[in-house]
Design a protein around this motif. Structure first.
Motif, PDB file in Angstrom:
ATOM      1  N   ASN A   9       0.736  -1.111   0.151  1.00 24.24           N
ATOM      2  CA  ASN A   9      -0.035   0.167  -0.108  1.00 24.24           C
ATOM      3  C   ASN A   9       0.962   1.291  -0.062  1.00 24.24           C
ATOM      4  O   ASN A   9       1.777   1.390   0.552  1.00 24.24           O
ATOM      5  N   VAL A  10       0.457   2.337  -0.734  1.00 23.79           N
ATOM      6  CA  VAL A  10       1.115   3.460  -0.889  1.00 23.79           C
ATOM      7  C   VAL A  10       0.234   4.491  -1.089  1.00 23.79           C
ATOM      8  O   VAL A  10      -0.811   4.561  -1.570  1.00 23.79           O
ATOM      9  N   ARG A  23      12.467  13.979   1.879  1.00 21.69           N
ATOM     10  CA  ARG A  23      12.526  12.922   2.528  1.00 21.69           C
ATOM     11  C   ARG A  23      12.291  12.885   4.134  1.00 21.69           C
ATOM     12  O   ARG A  23      13.042  12.525   4.863  1.00 21.69           O
ATOM     13  N   GLU A  57      12.050   7.456   9.844  1.00 18.50           N
ATOM     14  CA  GLU A  57      10.576   8.054  10.471  1.00 18.50           C
ATOM     15  C   GLU A  57      10.256   7.414  11.498  1.00 18.50           C
ATOM     16  O   GLU A  57       9.182   7.875  12.097  1.00 18.50           O
ATOM     17  N   VAL A  87      15.943  -4.497   7.312  1.00 17.01           N
ATOM     18  CA  VAL A  87      17.147  -3.254   7.577  1.00 17.01           C
ATOM     19  C   VAL A  87      18.491  -3.879   7.617  1.00 17.01           C
ATOM     20  O   VAL A  87      19.105  -4.715   8.521  1.00 17.01           O
ATOM     21  N   ARG A 135      25.113  -8.164   3.181  1.00 17.34           N
ATOM     22  CA  ARG A 135      24.742  -6.878   2.638  1.00 17.34           C
ATOM     23  C   ARG A 135      23.434  -6.399   2.875  1.00 17.34           C
ATOM     24  O   ARG A 135      23.149  -5.237   3.154  1.00 17.34           O
ATOM     25  N   LEU A 162      12.353  -1.022  -0.934  1.00 20.26           N
ATOM     26  CA  LEU A 162      11.876  -2.288  -0.572  1.00 20.26           C
ATOM     27  C   LEU A 162      10.643  -2.767  -1.398  1.00 20.26           C
ATOM     28  O   LEU A 162      10.590  -3.915  -2.027  1.00 20.26           O
TER      29      LEU A 162
HETATM   30  N1  LIG Z   1       3.940   7.513   0.914  1.00 18.54           N
HETATM   31  C1  LIG Z   1       4.031   6.322   1.314  1.00 18.54           C
HETATM   32  O1  LIG Z   1       3.094   5.284   1.313  1.00 18.54           O
HETATM   33  C2  LIG Z   1       5.138   5.977   1.936  1.00 18.54           C
HETATM   34  C3  LIG Z   1       5.332   4.798   2.729  1.00 18.54           C
HETATM   35  C4  LIG Z   1       6.637   4.214   3.306  1.00 18.54           C
HETATM   36  C5  LIG Z   1       7.706   5.181   2.891  1.00 18.54           C
HETATM   37  N2  LIG Z   1       7.754   6.155   2.199  1.00 18.54           N
HETATM   38  C6  LIG Z   1       8.899   7.027   1.721  1.00 18.54           C
HETATM   39  O2  LIG Z   1      10.010   6.323   1.337  1.00 18.54           O
HETATM   40  C7  LIG Z   1      11.154   6.755   1.332  1.00 18.54           C
HETATM   41  C8  LIG Z   1      11.963   5.838   1.869  1.00 18.54           C
HETATM   42  O3  LIG Z   1      12.244   4.848   0.876  1.00 18.54           O
HETATM   43  P1  LIG Z   1      13.575   4.159   0.491  1.00 18.54           P
HETATM   44  O4  LIG Z   1      13.630   3.820  -0.794  1.00 18.54           O
HETATM   45  O5  LIG Z   1      14.621   5.334   0.803  1.00 18.54           O
HETATM   46  O6  LIG Z   1      13.884   3.200   1.454  1.00 18.54           O
HETATM   47  P2  LIG Z   1      13.128   1.927   2.009  1.00 18.54           P
HETATM   48  O7  LIG Z   1      12.659   1.063   1.094  1.00 18.54           O
HETATM   49  O8  LIG Z   1      12.215   2.382   3.195  1.00 18.54           O
HETATM   50  O9  LIG Z   1      14.455   0.930   2.787  1.00 18.54           O
HETATM   51  C9  LIG Z   1      15.167   0.419   1.849  1.00 18.54           C
HETATM   52  C10 LIG Z   1      16.445   0.099   2.635  1.00 18.54           C
HETATM   53  O10 LIG Z   1      16.338  -1.086   3.345  1.00 18.54           O
HETATM   54  C11 LIG Z   1      17.509  -1.952   3.378  1.00 18.54           C
HETATM   55  N3  LIG Z   1      17.320  -3.207   2.872  1.00 18.54           N
HETATM   56  C12 LIG Z   1      17.959  -4.298   3.296  1.00 18.54           C
HETATM   57  N4  LIG Z   1      17.743  -5.216   2.662  1.00 18.54           N
HETATM   58  C13 LIG Z   1      17.013  -5.002   1.535  1.00 18.54           C
HETATM   59  C14 LIG Z   1      16.329  -5.698   0.549  1.00 18.54           C
HETATM   60  N5  LIG Z   1      16.609  -7.125   0.282  1.00 18.54           N
HETATM   61  N6  LIG Z   1      15.593  -5.075  -0.486  1.00 18.54           N
HETATM   62  C15 LIG Z   1      15.685  -3.675  -0.180  1.00 18.54           C
HETATM   63  N7  LIG Z   1      15.748  -3.039   0.864  1.00 18.54           N
HETATM   64  C16 LIG Z   1      16.971  -3.681   1.696  1.00 18.54           C
HETATM   65  C17 LIG Z   1      18.540  -1.120   2.640  1.00 18.54           C
HETATM   66  O11 LIG Z   1      19.285  -0.486   3.431  1.00 18.54           O
HETATM   67  P3  LIG Z   1      21.036   0.013   2.814  1.00 18.54           P
HETATM   68  O12 LIG Z   1      20.955   0.768   1.805  1.00 18.54           O
HETATM   69  O13 LIG Z   1      21.518   0.558   4.163  1.00 18.54           O
HETATM   70  O14 LIG Z   1      21.405  -1.432   2.810  1.00 18.54           O
HETATM   71  C18 LIG Z   1      17.599  -0.218   1.638  1.00 18.54           C
HETATM   72  O15 LIG Z   1      18.303   0.990   1.199  1.00 18.54           O
HETATM   73  C19 LIG Z   1      10.850   7.824   2.560  1.00 18.54           C
HETATM   74  O16 LIG Z   1      11.134   9.262   2.034  1.00 18.54           O
HETATM   75  C20 LIG Z   1       9.368   7.764   3.106  1.00 18.54           C
HETATM   76  O17 LIG Z   1       8.737   8.862   3.486  1.00 18.54           O
HETATM   77  C21 LIG Z   1       6.502   6.650   1.553  1.00 18.54           C
END
Ligand SMILES: NC(=O)c1ccc[n+]([C@@H]2O[C@H](COP(=O)([O-])OP(=O)(O)OC[C@H]3O[C@@H](n4cnc5c(N)ncnc54)[C@H](OP(=O)(O)O)[C@@H]3O)[C@@H](O)[C@H]2O)c1
Length: 226
Positions: A9-10, A23, A57, A87, A135, A162
């Motif tokens: 869900n987003v 962000r 967050e 994480v 990693r 993710l």
């Molecule tokens: N509007 C919405 O519905 C909504 C909901 C949630 C979040 N958000 C936004 O999404 C943004 C964050 O997203 P993001 O892409 O930066 O990060 P994220 O998807 O929240 O986290 C990704 C991080 O998780 C770690 N990870 C470890 N194993 C993984 C794997 N197998 N696959 C993917 N990730 C893995 C990695 O950290 P490392 O890079 O340290 O290895 C990766 O960078 C924020 O701005 C937040 O506000 C919006």
């Protein structure tokens, strides 16, 4: 299937962003959408977020409505779904909302990058910590462990990296999007799916289940992965 049913869900702006370039976890949902998300969460056995969303967050991930929590308990379920963090380096503070808001079972899937002393701190806070990878977290192993624990319905609440990884690996069954009547722009603002991206040939086809125009100006889109 060796994994739970997975729904993502987003809340997204009309230009596909799930946060602004700052962000800081911008709120894109309307009041009505927040209620919908709460009901969706209450329908889940577990709720998952990625590392950056978790560390930046510190989401509570609990069911907000007392009525919905009571309904869950009347069905013999815990008041809140299990919280799941993916994480790489689980540097959460012991006083974080994620670890403490509840009551809720907390599972952290992390990697060898999380120091043993930190694992002990997290465990002392009641979290169950699993090292699945060097990693990055092995998502197939994480989902299969959730299934083994009897968790049948997993809600994924972002973020972009993710979401992409789960979609790319074919680990998502459904997507719901609240399309907010906003434009955020920003080359670096996160979108529904981030990561390295796919070439056109590999693009993931979706089947539209429903599209509802809401009186708050938003549109609720429900897709199945074809
Ligand atoms: N509007 C919405 O519905 C909504 C909901 C949630 C979040 N958000 C936004 O999404 C943004 C964050 O997203 P993001 O892409 O930066 O990060 P994220 O998807 O929240 O986290 C990704 C991080 O998780 C770690 N990870 C470890 N194993 C993984 C794997 N197998 N696959 C993917 N990730 C893995 C990695 O950290 P490392 O890079 O340290 O290895 C990766 O960078 C924020 O701005 C937040 O506000 C919006």
């Amino acid at each position: 299937m060796d994994r739970p049913f997975v729904f993502l869900n987003v809340a997204m702006s009309a230009d596909g962003k799930i946060d602004s370039f700052e962000r800081r976890g911008a709120t894109l949902s309307s009041a009505r959408d927040k209620d919908r998300v709460d009901r969706l969460r209450a329908s889940a056995d577990a709720v998952m977020v990625g590392g950056r969303t978790l560390l930046d967050e510190d989401p509570r991930l609990t069911v907000k409505s007392a009525d919905l929590r009571a309904e869950r308990q009347a069905r013999g379920l815990p008041p809140n779904p299990v919280k799941v963090g993916i994480v790489s380096r689980a540097d959460l503070r012991p006083d974080s909302e994620f670890l403490n808001s509840g009551p809720a079972r907390v599972l952290l899937f992390t990697t060898a990058q999380t120091l043993a002393a930190q694992v002990e701190i997290l465990q002392a806070c009641g979290a169950e910590v699993f090292l699945l990878g060097k990693r990055r977290v092995d998502l197939v192993a994480a989902l299969s462990m959730l299934k083994e624990l009897g968790l049948e319905r997993l809600m994924v609440e972002g973020g972009a990296t993710l979401n992409f990884e789960l979609l790319r690996m074919g680990l998502v069954d459904e997507i719901t999007v609240y399309l907010a009547p906003l434009v955020l722009g920003g080359e670096n603002a996160p979108t529904l799916a981030g990561g390295p991206g796919l070439v056109r040939f590999d693009a993931l086809p979706l089947s539209l289940v429903s599209a509802e125009a809401w009186d708050d100006g938003g549109v609720l889109l429900h897709y199945q992965i074809s």
